[in-house]
Motif scaffolding. Structure first.
Motif, PDB file in Angstrom:
ATOM      1  N   THR A  10     -24.619   7.766  -6.485  1.00 10.94           N
ATOM      2  CA  THR A  10     -23.482   8.672  -6.312  1.00 10.94           C
ATOM      3  C   THR A  10     -22.215   8.111  -6.944  1.00 10.94           C
ATOM      4  OG1 THR A  10     -24.409   9.529  -4.248  1.00 10.94           O
ATOM      5  CG2 THR A  10     -22.061   9.876  -4.609  1.00 10.94           C
ATOM      6  N   ALA A  11     -21.996   6.812  -6.784  1.00  7.60           N
ATOM      7  CA  ALA A  11     -20.801   6.178  -7.354  1.00  7.60           C
ATOM      8  C   ALA A  11     -20.822   6.271  -8.877  1.00  7.60           C
ATOM      9  CB  ALA A  11     -20.716   4.720  -6.909  1.00  7.60           C
ATOM     10  N   ILE A  12     -21.964   6.005  -9.488  1.00  8.18           N
ATOM     11  CA  ILE A  12     -22.062   6.061 -10.949  1.00  8.18           C
ATOM     12  C   ILE A  12     -21.857   7.486 -11.447  1.00  8.18           C
ATOM     13  CG2 ILE A  12     -23.621   5.777 -12.918  1.00  8.18           C
ATOM     14  CD1 ILE A  12     -24.861   3.409 -11.417  1.00  8.18           C
ATOM     15  N   LYS A  13     -22.510   8.447 -10.797  1.00  5.66           N
ATOM     16  CA  LYS A  13     -22.337   9.846 -11.195  1.00  5.66           C
ATOM     17  C   LYS A  13     -20.872  10.264 -11.087  1.00  5.66           C
ATOM     18  CE  LYS A  13     -26.949  11.662 -10.113  1.00  5.66           C
ATOM     19  NZ  LYS A  13     -27.724  12.579  -9.230  1.00  5.66           N
ATOM     20  N   SER A  14     -20.205   9.808 -10.032  1.00  3.64           N
ATOM     21  CA  SER A  14     -18.796  10.149  -9.851  1.00  3.64           C
ATOM     22  C   SER A  14     -17.943   9.534 -10.955  1.00  3.64           C
ATOM     23  CB  SER A  14     -18.317   9.660  -8.484  1.00  3.64           C
ATOM     24  OG  SER A  14     -19.004  10.311  -7.432  1.00  3.64           O
ATOM     25  N   LYS A  15     -18.168   8.274 -11.261  1.00  3.38           N
ATOM     26  CA  LYS A  15     -17.382   7.612 -12.295  1.00  3.38           C
ATOM     27  C   LYS A  15     -17.570   8.275 -13.656  1.00  3.38           C
ATOM     28  CE  LYS A  15     -17.366   3.016 -12.113  1.00  3.38           C
ATOM     29  NZ  LYS A  15     -17.930   1.650 -11.955  1.00  3.38           N
ATOM     30  N   LEU A  16     -18.798   8.700 -13.947  1.00  5.51           N
ATOM     31  CA  LEU A  16     -19.060   9.385 -15.212  1.00  5.51           C
ATOM     32  C   LEU A  16     -18.382  10.756 -15.237  1.00  5.51           C
ATOM     33  CD1 LEU A  16     -22.849   8.540 -15.778  1.00  5.51           C
ATOM     34  CD2 LEU A  16     -20.864   7.483 -16.860  1.00  5.51           C
ATOM     35  N   ALA A  17     -18.392  11.444 -14.092  1.00  2.00           N
ATOM     36  CA  ALA A  17     -17.767  12.765 -14.024  1.00  2.00           C
ATOM     37  C   ALA A  17     -16.255  12.683 -14.155  1.00  2.00           C
ATOM     38  CB  ALA A  17     -18.140  13.444 -12.705  1.00  2.00           C
ATOM     39  N   TRP A  18     -15.650  11.586 -13.663  1.00  2.37           N
ATOM     40  CA  TRP A  18     -14.197  11.433 -13.704  1.00  2.37           C
ATOM     41  C   TRP A  18     -13.696  10.931 -15.054  1.00  2.37           C
ATOM     42  CZ3 TRP A  18     -14.357   8.087  -8.652  1.00  2.37           C
ATOM     43  CH2 TRP A  18     -14.712   8.916  -7.569  1.00  2.37           C
ATOM     44  N   SER A  19     -14.610  10.420 -15.892  1.00  4.55           N
ATOM     45  CA  SER A  19     -14.198   9.798 -17.145  1.00  4.55           C
ATOM     46  C   SER A  19     -13.798  10.836 -18.184  1.00  4.55           C
ATOM     47  CB  SER A  19     -15.346   8.940 -17.703  1.00  4.55           C
ATOM     48  OG  SER A  19     -15.025   8.479 -19.000  1.00  4.55           O
ATOM     49  N   LYS A  20     -12.697  10.560 -18.886  1.00 13.04           N
ATOM     50  CA  LYS A  20     -12.235  11.459 -19.944  1.00 13.04           C
ATOM     51  C   LYS A  20     -13.055  11.294 -21.224  1.00 13.04           C
ATOM     52  CE  LYS A  20      -8.115   9.561 -20.166  1.00 13.04           C
ATOM     53  NZ  LYS A  20      -6.743   9.153 -20.577  1.00 13.04           N
ATOM     54  N   ASN A  21     -13.890  10.239 -21.274  1.00 17.46           N
ATOM     55  CA  ASN A  21     -14.626   9.920 -22.498  1.00 17.46           C
ATOM     56  C   ASN A  21     -16.126  10.167 -22.394  1.00 17.46           C
ATOM     57  OD1 ASN A  21     -12.256   8.887 -23.879  1.00 17.46           O
ATOM     58  ND2 ASN A  21     -12.379   7.140 -22.489  1.00 17.46           N
ATOM     59  N   THR A  22     -16.544  10.946 -21.407  1.00 17.42           N
ATOM     60  CA  THR A  22     -17.991  11.169 -21.227  1.00 17.42           C
ATOM     61  C   THR A  22     -18.328  12.655 -21.175  1.00 17.42           C
ATOM     62  OG1 THR A  22     -17.709  10.952 -18.822  1.00 17.42           O
ATOM     63  CG2 THR A  22     -18.400   8.983 -20.031  1.00 17.42           C
ATOM     64  N   ASP A  23     -17.508  13.500 -21.822  1.00 15.71           N
ATOM     65  CA  ASP A  23     -17.787  14.937 -21.815  1.00 15.71           C
ATOM     66  C   ASP A  23     -19.127  15.266 -22.469  1.00 15.71           C
ATOM     67  OD1 ASP A  23     -15.579  15.784 -20.417  1.00 15.71           O
ATOM     68  OD2 ASP A  23     -14.331  16.010 -22.199  1.00 15.71           O
ATOM     69  N   GLY A  24     -19.521  14.462 -23.449  1.00 21.07           N
ATOM     70  CA  GLY A  24     -20.761  14.752 -24.167  1.00 21.07           C
ATOM     71  C   GLY A  24     -22.006  14.208 -23.512  1.00 21.07           C
ATOM     72  N   LEU A  25     -21.867  13.685 -22.286  1.00 15.36           N
ATOM     73  CA  LEU A  25     -23.022  13.101 -21.604  1.00 15.36           C
ATOM     74  C   LEU A  25     -23.782  14.136 -20.797  1.00 15.36           C
ATOM     75  CD1 LEU A  25     -21.716   9.704 -20.144  1.00 15.36           C
ATOM     76  CD2 LEU A  25     -23.276  10.016 -22.053  1.00 15.36           C
ATOM     77  N   ASN A  26     -25.090  14.039 -20.870  1.00 13.61           N
ATOM     78  CA  ASN A  26     -25.978  14.785 -19.977  1.00 13.61           C
ATOM     79  C   ASN A  26     -26.890  13.738 -19.362  1.00 13.61           C
ATOM     80  OD1 ASN A  26     -27.583  16.581 -18.636  1.00 13.61           O
ATOM     81  ND2 ASN A  26     -28.632  17.340 -20.468  1.00 13.61           N
ATOM     82  N   THR A  27     -26.499  13.226 -18.205  1.00 18.98           N
ATOM     83  CA  THR A  27     -27.089  11.993 -17.690  1.00 18.98           C
ATOM     84  C   THR A  27     -27.813  12.185 -16.373  1.00 18.98           C
ATOM     85  OG1 THR A  27     -25.177  10.856 -18.628  1.00 18.98           O
ATOM     86  CG2 THR A  27     -26.606   9.562 -17.213  1.00 18.98           C
ATOM     87  N   LYS A  28     -28.979  11.561 -16.266  1.00 19.30           N
ATOM     88  CA  LYS A  28     -29.700  11.458 -14.999  1.00 19.30           C
ATOM     89  C   LYS A  28     -29.661   9.996 -14.574  1.00 19.30           C
ATOM     90  CE  LYS A  28     -34.146  12.329 -12.728  1.00 19.30           C
ATOM     91  NZ  LYS A  28     -33.506  12.963 -11.561  1.00 19.30           N
ATOM     92  N   VAL A  29     -29.222   9.748 -13.351  1.00 17.24           N
ATOM     93  CA  VAL A  29     -29.076   8.384 -12.840  1.00 17.24           C
ATOM     94  C   VAL A  29     -30.109   8.132 -11.749  1.00 17.24           C
ATOM     95  CG1 VAL A  29     -27.504   6.708 -11.795  1.00 17.24           C
ATOM     96  CG2 VAL A  29     -26.595   8.502 -13.308  1.00 17.24           C
ATOM     97  N   ASP A  30     -30.924   7.105 -11.932  1.00 21.07           N
ATOM     98  CA  ASP A  30     -31.905   6.705 -10.927  1.00 21.07           C
ATOM     99  C   ASP A  30     -31.661   5.248 -10.551  1.00 21.07           C
ATOM    100  OD1 ASP A  30     -33.546   9.107 -10.753  1.00 21.07           O
ATOM    101  OD2 ASP A  30     -34.192   8.642 -12.789  1.00 21.07           O
ATOM    102  N   THR A  31     -31.701   4.959  -9.257  1.00 22.08           N
ATOM    103  CA  THR A  31     -31.474   3.594  -8.783  1.00 22.08           C
ATOM    104  C   THR A  31     -32.581   3.179  -7.825  1.00 22.08           C
ATOM    105  OG1 THR A  31     -29.088   3.989  -8.885  1.00 22.08           O
ATOM    106  CG2 THR A  31     -29.814   2.017  -7.723  1.00 22.08           C
ATOM    107  N   LYS A  32     -33.110   1.978  -8.021  1.00 17.76           N
ATOM    108  CA  LYS A  32     -34.120   1.437  -7.126  1.00 17.76           C
ATOM    109  C   LYS A  32     -33.908  -0.062  -7.003  1.00 17.76           C
ATOM    110  CE  LYS A  32     -39.027   1.763  -5.975  1.00 17.76           C
ATOM    111  NZ  LYS A  32     -40.350   2.295  -6.379  1.00 17.76           N
ATOM    112  N   PHE A  33     -33.683  -0.531  -5.774  1.00 14.39           N
ATOM    113  CA  PHE A  33     -33.391  -1.946  -5.519  1.00 14.39           C
ATOM    114  C   PHE A  33     -32.195  -2.426  -6.343  1.00 14.39           C
ATOM    115  CE2 PHE A  33     -38.034  -1.737  -4.602  1.00 14.39           C
ATOM    116  CZ  PHE A  33     -37.969  -2.045  -3.261  1.00 14.39           C
TER     117      PHE A  33
END
Length: 277
Positions: free
Chosen positions: A127-150
């Motif tokens: 959630t933190a990573i997704k939020s940081k990417l969404a708030w960034s002015k330099n990541t408009d062109g991203l279509n990102t899936k974030v998975d975290t394990k351990f």
């Protein structure tokens, strides 16, 4: 399902049956059983979420607002922490801490499956990573899936440039709790549609005026980041100009704080003269 949760569900299911057959007295008894099960579950959940206690095999039993704790830890401070957590649960009036302190105690080896606490930790990181990417002015062109394990993060999807891909990887790696980042974002030249561009522009224009939004996102970005003491930085925003104040540990931490603030959507500039180290 963990035994504490199972006990709470079973106790709830007995309320109607026992109350119907034995009257108000039985209902009162079952009500106390439900309260005890809830208290057990709350104590155990807090242990499971605590990085200091989750590896230990601790057990909790509650009767009549008295918690009995058993298990083994390697330090007195961990035993004391277990008591304080139990006493902090509503209704608990007494704690019988039978936890043994054994200096050479080695917690059981973790299984291949994540514990409840680890699942929660991974969800928080994602959630933190997704939020940081969404708030960034330099990541408009991203279509990102974030998975975290351990604590190991994998980024998948697309980026419109190598710079955006690299930035996404750095934002993820600098997130609190992250052990490693596998950046599998594919760089593609596909550009956003006119509708997407117009929507992003409208959103940016709105956020340029929302100084309180910018302040909140800058503060949150600092708190999510592992290499910046966010609680030591005061953030104020006026017409998109962010002013940082506080004292940090090093010049590298100061430089990172400025970079993170500059990267937030809606920020026009960053004033950091009062940010010292």
């Amino acid at each position: 399902m963990h035994p504490h949760f199972r006990k709470l569900i079973l106790a709830s299911g007995l309320v109607l049956a026992m109350a119907a057959s034995s009257g108000v007295a039985a209902a009162g008894t079952v009500s106390q059983e439900i309260t005890s099960a809830r208290q057990e579950t709350q104590i155990w959940t807090t242990y499971a979420l605590s990085p200091y206690l989750r590896a230990n095999n601790l057990s909790v039993s509650v009767q009549n607002n008295k918690a009995t704790l058993t298990g083994t830890v390697d330090e007195d401070v961990s035993k004391e922490l277990a008591t304080e957590i139990a006493l902090g649960v509503g209704g608990i009036k007494e704690v019988d801490n039978q936890i043994a302190v054994q200096a050479d105690y080695t917690p059981p080896k973790p299984s291949a499956d994540r514990s409840y606490g680890e699942v929660v930790d991974d969800a928080v990181i994602t959630t933190a990573i997704k939020s940081k990417l969404a708030w960034s002015k330099n990541t408009d062109g991203l279509n990102t899936k974030v998975d975290t394990k351990f604590g190991r993060v994998q980024l998948r999807g697309t980026a419109d440039s190598a710079a955006s891909k690299e930035l996404a990887g750095r934002l993820a790696l600098n997130t609190r709790g992250v052990a490693s980042v596998d950046n599998q974002l594919a760089v593609t030249s596909v550009k956003p549609s006119a509708v997407q561009t117009a929507k992003a522009s409208a959103q940016n224009a709105k956020q340029d005026l929302a100084d309180s939004w910018i302040t909140a996102k800058v503060k949150s970005t600092f708190l999510y980041s592992s290499n910046v003491s966010g609680s030591d930085i005061t953030v104020n925003t006026n017409q998109g100009v962010v002013t940082l104040n506080g004292k940090l540990k090093s010049g590298a931490e100061r430089a990172l704080a400025i970079e993170l603030a500059q990267n937030v959507r809606g920020v026009r500039s960053v004033q950091a003269k009062a940010l010292r180290f």
